[in-house]
Design a protein around this motif. Structure first.
Motif, mmCIF file in Angstrom:
data_model
loop_
_atom_site.group_PDB
_atom_site.id
_atom_site.type_symbol
_atom_site.label_atom_id
_atom_site.label_comp_id
_atom_site.label_asym_id
_atom_site.label_seq_id
_atom_site.Cartn_x
_atom_site.Cartn_y
_atom_site.Cartn_z
ATOM 1 N N VAL A 1 0.860 -1.185 0.000
ATOM 2 C CA VAL A 1 0.000 0.000 0.000
ATOM 3 C C VAL A 1 0.899 1.239 0.000
ATOM 4 O O VAL A 1 1.724 1.413 0.889
ATOM 5 C CB VAL A 1 -0.928 0.013 1.233
ATOM 6 N N LEU B 1 -10.044 0.337 2.826
ATOM 7 C CA LEU B 1 -9.129 0.268 1.699
ATOM 8 C C LEU B 1 -9.412 -0.974 0.848
ATOM 9 O O LEU B 1 -9.666 -2.053 1.387
ATOM 10 C CB LEU B 1 -7.692 0.228 2.222
ATOM 11 N N TYR B 2 -9.361 -0.798 -0.467
ATOM 12 C CA TYR B 2 -9.588 -1.877 -1.429
ATOM 13 C C TYR B 2 -8.467 -1.840 -2.468
ATOM 14 O O TYR B 2 -7.822 -0.806 -2.645
ATOM 15 C CB TYR B 2 -10.924 -1.690 -2.159
ATOM 16 N N PHE B 3 -8.289 -2.957 -3.170
ATOM 17 C CA PHE B 3 -7.301 -3.009 -4.252
ATOM 18 C C PHE B 3 -7.922 -3.646 -5.474
ATOM 19 O O PHE B 3 -8.675 -4.610 -5.371
ATOM 20 C CB PHE B 3 -6.070 -3.817 -3.827
ATOM 21 N N ARG C 1 -4.800 -0.331 -8.889
ATOM 22 C CA ARG C 1 -5.083 0.890 -8.124
ATOM 23 C C ARG C 1 -5.695 0.534 -6.786
ATOM 24 O O ARG C 1 -6.365 -0.476 -6.639
ATOM 25 C CB ARG C 1 -6.033 1.798 -8.896
ATOM 26 N N PHE C 2 -5.468 1.411 -5.834
ATOM 27 C CA PHE C 2 -6.065 1.297 -4.517
ATOM 28 C C PHE C 2 -7.246 2.256 -4.453
ATOM 29 O O PHE C 2 -7.192 3.354 -5.006
ATOM 30 C CB PHE C 2 -5.052 1.668 -3.425
ATOM 31 N N TYR C 3 -8.299 1.818 -3.782
ATOM 32 C CA TYR C 3 -9.511 2.611 -3.603
ATOM 33 C C TYR C 3 -9.754 2.713 -2.104
ATOM 34 O O TYR C 3 -9.638 1.720 -1.398
ATOM 35 C CB TYR C 3 -10.717 1.911 -4.229
ATOM 36 N N LYS C 4 -10.099 3.893 -1.641
ATOM 37 C CA LYS C 4 -10.486 4.040 -0.245
ATOM 38 C C LYS C 4 -11.870 4.678 -0.243
ATOM 39 O O LYS C 4 -12.098 5.701 -0.897
ATOM 40 C CB LYS C 4 -9.506 4.904 0.532
ATOM 41 N N ILE D 1 -0.546 2.581 -7.822
ATOM 42 C CA ILE D 1 0.431 1.873 -6.990
ATOM 43 C C ILE D 1 1.677 2.712 -6.707
ATOM 44 O O ILE D 1 2.432 2.399 -5.796
ATOM 45 C CB ILE D 1 0.829 0.514 -7.615
ATOM 46 N N LEU E 1 -12.770 -5.076 -7.080
ATOM 47 C CA LEU E 1 -12.065 -4.649 -5.866
ATOM 48 C C LEU E 1 -12.146 -5.728 -4.801
ATOM 49 O O LEU E 1 -13.147 -6.405 -4.668
ATOM 50 C CB LEU E 1 -12.708 -3.379 -5.300
ATOM 51 N N ILE F 1 -8.901 -4.783 1.707
ATOM 52 C CA ILE F 1 -7.641 -4.995 2.397
ATOM 53 C C ILE F 1 -7.890 -4.712 3.868
ATOM 54 O O ILE F 1 -8.341 -3.650 4.228
ATOM 55 C CB ILE F 1 -6.535 -4.065 1.864
#
Length: 142
Positions: free
Chosen positions: A47, A90-92, A98-101, A114, A138, A141
């Protein structure tokens, strides 16, 4: 060529092929267990810390900033601050890398690559986020 036989391909409740969902859940479990243990897996992406914003001063960014009642500088600062905070979940997306919040209370969504670059920060209803979650595959995490 063989004909397609729908009965041989299970689907989940959302209509997606069950094999894909099982693979996604399996990857999610491996990612989270390795992240928790600190062992890591080949290809696992740590992350990042959000450090900057992609393409400021675009119509897309200006529209979201206006929706949030922020000027350009505040919009960029808040997007970075939100991603780096403990707020939200938080997700991936392996597919998009890409990370999603997403915060269900404030309905804020931030998407970060990333390498720590913010791609968007916006309000998103729970219904809209669930659609994004399915489309971009997604996983959470923990």
């Amino acid at each position: 060529m063989a004909e397609w036989d729908e009965s041989k391909h299970k689907r989940d409740r959302a209509g997606r092929f069950a094999e894909q969902e099982e693979k996604r859940q399996s990857l999610e479990k491996v990612y989270n267990s390795d992240l928790a243990s600190g062992t890591g897996t080949q290809g696992q992406v740590p992350v990042p810390k959000a450090v900057g914003f992609n393409r400021s001063k675009t119509k897309h960014q200006q529209r979201h900033a206006a929706e949030m009642g922020l000027n350009e500088r505040e919009y960029i600062q808040q997007s970075i601050s939100f991603f780096n905070s403990n707020d939200g979940q938080l997700y991936f997306s392996e597919r998009r890398e890409r990370f999603y919040k997403y915060d269900t209370i404030t309905q804020r969504l931030v998407v970060v690559s990333i390498d720590g670059i913010v791609h968007t920060y916006q309000f998103s209803s729970s219904k809209r986020f669930l659609k994004i979650k399915g489309q971009d595959e997604l996983w959470e995490i923990k």
